[in-house]
Design an enzyme around this catalytic site. Sequence first.
Site, mmCIF file in Angstrom:
data_model
loop_
_atom_site.group_PDB
_atom_site.id
_atom_site.type_symbol
_atom_site.label_atom_id
_atom_site.label_comp_id
_atom_site.label_asym_id
_atom_site.label_seq_id
_atom_site.Cartn_x
_atom_site.Cartn_y
_atom_site.Cartn_z
ATOM 1 N N ASP A 1 0.870 -1.258 0.074
ATOM 2 C CA ASP A 1 -0.045 -0.014 0.039
ATOM 3 C C ASP A 1 0.819 1.281 -0.088
ATOM 4 O O ASP A 1 1.962 1.380 0.457
ATOM 5 C CB ASP A 1 -0.914 0.039 1.292
ATOM 6 N N GLU B 1 0.860 -0.341 -5.260
ATOM 7 C CA GLU B 1 -0.136 0.537 -5.359
ATOM 8 C C GLU B 1 0.597 1.761 -5.670
ATOM 9 O O GLU B 1 0.912 2.559 -4.772
ATOM 10 C CB GLU B 1 -0.858 0.596 -4.115
#
Length: 682
Positions: A250, A305
């Site tokens: 992330d 991401e």
Amino acid sequence: MVKDQYGVWSIKIPDSVGTPAIPHGSRVKFQFKHGDGVWVDRIPAWIKYATVDPTSFAAPYDGVYWDPPASERYEFKYPPPPKPMAPRIYEAHVGMSSSEPRVNSYREFADDVLPRIRANNYNTVQLMAVIEHSYYASFGYHVTNFFAVSSRSGTPDDLKYLIDKAHSLGLRVLMDVVHSHASNNVTDGLNGYDVGQCSQESYFHTGSRGYHALWDSRLFNYANWEVLRFLLSNLRWWLEEYKFDGFRFDGVTSMLYHHHGINVAFTGNYNEYFSESTDVDAVVYMMLANSLVHNILPDATIIAEDVSGMPGLCLPVSEGGIGFDYRLAMAIPDQWIDYLKNKKDEEWSMKEISWNLTNRRYTEKCVSYAESHDQAIVGDKTIAFLLMDEEMYSGMSSLTEVSPTVQRGIALHKMIHFLTMALGGEGYLNFMGNEFGHPEWIDFPREGNGWSYEKCRRQWNLVDTDHLRYKFMNEFDRAMNMLDDKFSFLASSKQIVSSTNEEDKVIVFERGDLVFVFNFHPENTYEGYKVGCDLPGKYRVALDSDASEFGGHGRVGHDVDHFTCPEGIPGVPETNFNNRPNSFKILSPARTCVVYHRVEEKEEEHNESSLANANKTLAAHVPQNSSESISANETLADVADNCSPSVSSKATLVADVVADRENLEALPTVEGDGESVGTPEH
């Protein structure tokens, strides 16, 4: 306690005559005194489990010493599945996976939700919010205890049961790992660990560099040796202890740049990627992390991401890359949301849609998605709800006539998700519930909604109720994944867009040896629509969004053979049709997508045998003294050359007349020279 050269404090307490000094399940904290003389309690940074008193509001977490005796430890029973050619990922949040307004458990998810994921032909599950986080509404992104599983859903053994169950179903499991920042919580997390260390030994940068203004969280100092040891060992822990098959990292954009991507619009100019704005320490950490994970688990899948499109992000470290396997194609959902909110159907640009879906470097793999959890967070809506809105409350029953809004919504829901999958990347991701068009939005319990779980659950009853139209979107999602299972088009490097027709609102492209036709026109149905292809031969429908089982009208014939015609001069693309050497004609209804596959020779053998027999029979028995007669050397295909121009192709005529033995036997009796020749033996 004693501090080592890395700034880590530790203590060893020996067992006493076989009795553990700290029994399994004990709640533990340690105390330290600040320079101002104030004593504080903290949870050990490496704690494996942490719990909170659920009856006390905003209570602090307690560390739990998790060391069960050998007889009580969970033993994995199933090996992990092999790495798929292309990941088809089901993004899931265990806590909100119950149909009831409450927090779901790991075991309930394993027993109730995993079979649904397998039934829809996904091959990978991506679990969010697994790592302990004190604030539930953070969606798991404000991590407090990096080595501990989220206790809301169960114990470490419960999570192991989930992963083992997934492996038994042939599903790989990825963890959504957050190494880009940490919770600002000084009571339960890493923040505030200034236990006599100098600033160079702190987990986080000091001052504004150590704080993310938009996320209200702390930013790691990746130049710190102990931070590298801590985060790398964290990855190894989840791989070896819990048997995860990889990670989704992330916040990679925030890690890559000192500006964290805040108020920066990336245009693709390479000066935006390689400058003093690049955080080299963070880049080195990610290279180390990817190298470590692939060394421990060569078949691991690691996804970044990143919204910036950093070059080399998904190239091996050995080639000078950062080492991820895939990056998320994050611009795709933004475009769909923009179109659905701001453009009329007739304003949709086929060229713009196609360009956005294919805007990636050829050698770097992407995972595409039309919507993830991000698009449905409170303040926004799922794609289905944007399309159908309040009519989802009253118009989803198949027992009533479908409204234009619902008809349009279901049709575009199927098309948007499938086009994203087929053209947008080398992998595909769907968030839990969106496969059947989950309505509304996601809203975690918080003060602003009265701590309600009403919008923090999945309404599985909608897809399970047979007379509701949600089942049509779910069945199409299943068929999309099954198509990739059969033809492996996601893993194919052959991807050619041959037509983006703005007037017709049609996109035609090839992925692998499949031909995809998307007709976004709200009204126009095209009969005899010409589409280009690479390989000559016979094509049939492989998937049709207009089929009745997907809530369509069943206008496209699935038993029709489409034969190709050569186009232009072989090897000279500019003379071809849409730069394709062959073409065939189809029926393309409005707001549908249809996929065609080439029938292999083995499938044609039976039909060819019947065709040959038909040619011989007709040539031998049609009257020879007629000007319309067929010579003994002339085949039915030759006759078709002289037919009316309204016939789309001679091959189609042949197929319509004598495609197989049954059609031949059904021909009407023909009288020739006084002899009946229409008998079955002929």
